[in-house]
Design a protein around this motif. Sequence first.
Motif, short mmCIF file in Angstrom:
data_model
loop_
_atom_site.label_atom_id
_atom_site.label_comp_id
_atom_site.label_asym_id
_atom_site.label_seq_id
_atom_site.Cartn_x
_atom_site.Cartn_y
_atom_site.Cartn_z
N ARG A 123 0.84 -1.19 0.00
CA ARG A 123 0.00 0.00 0.00
C ARG A 123 0.88 1.26 0.00
O ARG A 123 0.60 2.22 -0.70
N ARG A 124 1.96 1.21 0.78
CA ARG A 124 2.85 2.38 0.81
C ARG A 124 3.49 2.62 -0.55
O ARG A 124 3.62 3.77 -0.99
N VAL A 125 3.91 1.54 -1.21
CA VAL A 125 4.51 1.70 -2.53
C VAL A 125 3.48 2.26 -3.51
O VAL A 125 3.79 3.16 -4.31
N ALA A 126 2.23 1.77 -3.42
CA ALA A 126 1.18 2.29 -4.31
C ALA A 126 0.99 3.79 -4.09
O ALA A 126 0.79 4.56 -5.04
N GLU A 127 1.06 4.24 -2.83
CA GLU A 127 0.92 5.67 -2.54
C GLU A 127 2.07 6.47 -3.14
O GLU A 127 1.88 7.55 -3.69
N LEU A 128 3.28 5.92 -3.02
CA LEU A 128 4.44 6.63 -3.56
C LEU A 128 4.43 6.64 -5.09
O LEU A 128 4.93 7.57 -5.72
N GLU A 129 3.84 5.59 -5.69
CA GLU A 129 3.69 5.60 -7.14
C GLU A 129 2.65 6.64 -7.56
O GLU A 129 2.80 7.29 -8.60
N ALA A 130 1.62 6.81 -6.72
CA ALA A 130 0.64 7.88 -7.01
C ALA A 130 1.33 9.24 -6.98
O ALA A 130 1.02 10.13 -7.78
N CYS A 131 2.29 9.38 -6.08
CA CYS A 131 3.10 10.60 -6.03
C CYS A 131 3.87 10.77 -7.34
O CYS A 131 3.94 11.87 -7.90
N GLY A 132 4.42 9.67 -7.86
CA GLY A 132 5.09 9.71 -9.16
C GLY A 132 4.14 10.14 -10.27
O GLY A 132 4.52 10.87 -11.18
N GLY A 133 2.88 9.69 -10.18
CA GLY A 133 1.88 10.07 -11.17
C GLY A 133 1.60 11.56 -11.14
O GLY A 133 1.50 12.22 -12.18
N VAL A 134 1.52 12.11 -9.92
CA VAL A 134 1.30 13.56 -9.79
C VAL A 134 2.49 14.33 -10.36
O VAL A 134 2.32 15.32 -11.08
N LEU A 135 3.69 13.86 -10.05
CA LEU A 135 4.89 14.55 -10.56
C LEU A 135 4.98 14.44 -12.09
O LEU A 135 5.47 15.36 -12.75
N LEU A 136 4.49 13.32 -12.65
CA LEU A 136 4.49 13.19 -14.11
C LEU A 136 3.55 14.23 -14.74
O LEU A 136 3.84 14.79 -15.80
N GLU A 137 2.43 14.49 -14.07
CA GLU A 137 1.52 15.52 -14.57
C GLU A 137 2.13 16.92 -14.47
O GLU A 137 1.79 17.81 -15.24
N GLU A 138 3.03 17.10 -13.49
CA GLU A 138 3.62 18.43 -13.25
C GLU A 138 4.87 18.70 -14.07
O GLU A 138 5.30 19.84 -14.18
N VAL A 139 5.48 17.64 -14.60
CA VAL A 139 6.77 17.81 -15.26
C VAL A 139 6.62 18.75 -16.45
O VAL A 139 5.57 18.79 -17.08
N ALA A 140 7.66 19.54 -16.72
CA ALA A 140 7.61 20.44 -17.87
C ALA A 140 7.52 19.58 -19.14
O ALA A 140 8.43 18.81 -19.44
N ALA A 141 6.40 19.71 -19.85
CA ALA A 141 6.19 18.90 -21.04
C ALA A 141 7.17 19.33 -22.13
O ALA A 141 7.46 20.51 -22.27
N GLU A 142 7.68 18.35 -22.86
CA GLU A 142 8.59 18.64 -23.98
C GLU A 142 7.87 18.23 -25.25
O GLU A 142 7.47 17.08 -25.39
N PRO A 143 7.71 19.16 -26.19
CA PRO A 143 7.01 18.79 -27.44
C PRO A 143 7.73 17.63 -28.12
O PRO A 143 8.96 17.58 -28.13
N VAL A 144 6.95 16.70 -28.65
CA VAL A 144 7.56 15.58 -29.38
C VAL A 144 7.56 15.90 -30.86
O VAL A 144 6.81 16.76 -31.33
N SER A 145 8.40 15.20 -31.63
CA SER A 145 8.49 15.48 -33.07
C SER A 145 7.15 15.21 -33.75
O SER A 145 6.36 14.39 -33.30
N ASP A 146 6.96 15.90 -34.87
CA ASP A 146 5.68 15.81 -35.57
C ASP A 146 5.32 14.38 -35.96
O ASP A 146 4.18 13.99 -35.87
N GLY A 147 6.32 13.63 -36.38
CA GLY A 147 6.00 12.30 -36.89
C GLY A 147 5.85 11.22 -35.83
O GLY A 147 5.56 10.07 -36.17
N LEU A 148 6.02 11.58 -34.56
CA LEU A 148 6.11 10.52 -33.55
C LEU A 148 4.79 9.77 -33.36
O LEU A 148 4.78 8.54 -33.25
N LEU A 149 3.69 10.52 -33.35
CA LEU A 149 2.39 9.84 -33.18
C LEU A 149 2.14 8.87 -34.33
O LEU A 149 1.74 7.73 -34.11
N ASP A 150 2.43 9.31 -35.57
CA ASP A 150 2.21 8.43 -36.71
C ASP A 150 3.11 7.19 -36.63
O ASP A 150 2.68 6.09 -36.97
N ALA A 151 4.34 7.40 -36.17
CA ALA A 151 5.25 6.26 -36.04
C ALA A 151 4.68 5.25 -35.05
O ALA A 151 4.75 4.03 -35.28
N VAL A 152 4.13 5.76 -33.93
CA VAL A 152 3.56 4.84 -32.95
C VAL A 152 2.30 4.18 -33.50
O VAL A 152 2.11 2.96 -33.36
#
Lengths: 220, 191
Positions: free
Chosen positions: A39-68
């Motif tokens: 349960r503690r690890v799940a809580e700390l992973e939720a913290c990681g999820g919040v930090l992922l939402e806060e991280v400065a987003a970096e634009p990805v290359s135009d073709g990346l979505l199509d490649a995926v």
Amino acid sequence: MPAHHPAPELLFDYAAGSLREVQALLVASHLAYCAECRRRVAELEACGGVLLEEVAAEPVSDGLLDAVLAKLADAPAALPPQPATPPPNGILPGPLHRALGGSMGGALDGVDWVRIVPGIHLSGWSLGVGTASACLLRMAAGASVPAHRHTDHEMLLVLTGAFSDEFGRYRVGDVASYDPDTPHHAVADRDGECVCLLVQDKPLVFTGALGWLLNRGFRF
Amino acid sequence: MSLQADSNDPTVPSLERLLLAVAQGRDQQAFRALFQHFAPRVKGYARKLGADDGAAEELVQDVMLTVWQRADTFDPDLASAATWIYTIARNRRIDRIRQERRPELHPDDSMLDGDGAPPPDHQVQAAQEASRLRAVIGDLPPEQAEVLRLAYYEDKVHSEISVEQGIPLGTVKTRLRLALVRLRRAFGEEA
């Protein structure tokens, strides 16, 4: 429910992804026994999820979505098989079972043992990454590990049986943790052998005359 | 069901719905929307952790492909979409960039009888929990927020943080433990 847990910092490093593989193996294996630490690890992973939402987003290359998207078409409809889950009633927790190659049937029948002193064996199997290493430690009923000190951190996770040391008694799922330069010796319970996952960061230095011999021949 | 990521309506956990649409319907529109939201964040995460531009984009591809393939293992009772994708990004980064294996517990791994499910008190509103957690993280004293970010974003275990920041290990542990106590309050520890 285990009584002795990994230090909170270790669970934190595990959830943050900074913990190295060998120590992470011990933490993941402990989680198999411990709903509270899960349960503690799940809580700390939720913290990681919040930090992922806060991280400065970096634009990805135009073709990346199509490649995926192109790869989605090729992605297998069925998932690759999940790594082996140990059979029920085995003594090895899943993460350790997989680290051992998934071939043990959840038991220890396939493990080779090297005798260190009477009653004390180490597995031929070991996992070394960087300066850290893991192996299995087997203590016969009532056997004690020779006194030793070490220059870095050492941890034991009990897989079968129980042992005691200067600091307490450890049963299946418990984690014993020793700081550098803390002399200690583990003694297995008298009524059965005790097998542990042993994790350490540096070679140990045995003390005393027996230690002089052991230091020449063995890592422990 | 609307598949627009509607960030204006806090009662709609729409990223979670998008993931469920991928899991249940192999919905490519939903996947595009998830990509638009998460790909730049996963790239930012990788860059912060030191990956160069090319390696960061390779990680993004790897993570988003894993999202597509493993969407059926997403459970909104257990984790928010961001948390679930964070764990994928963390593990894929360890595999690809650090080139180590990530020992993980799988759902069937429990050694405890009748313990497959998490405690019932955790099966509520993982997405709502995230907003409480966000507020707690925002309110952390700077020195506690710093140790948190160093661990998540600089791949430093707490003992390395101590060495590199020139802070005694005991102080790092104290800050971390104080931060963890505050974080736990976001999970209704008063219950």
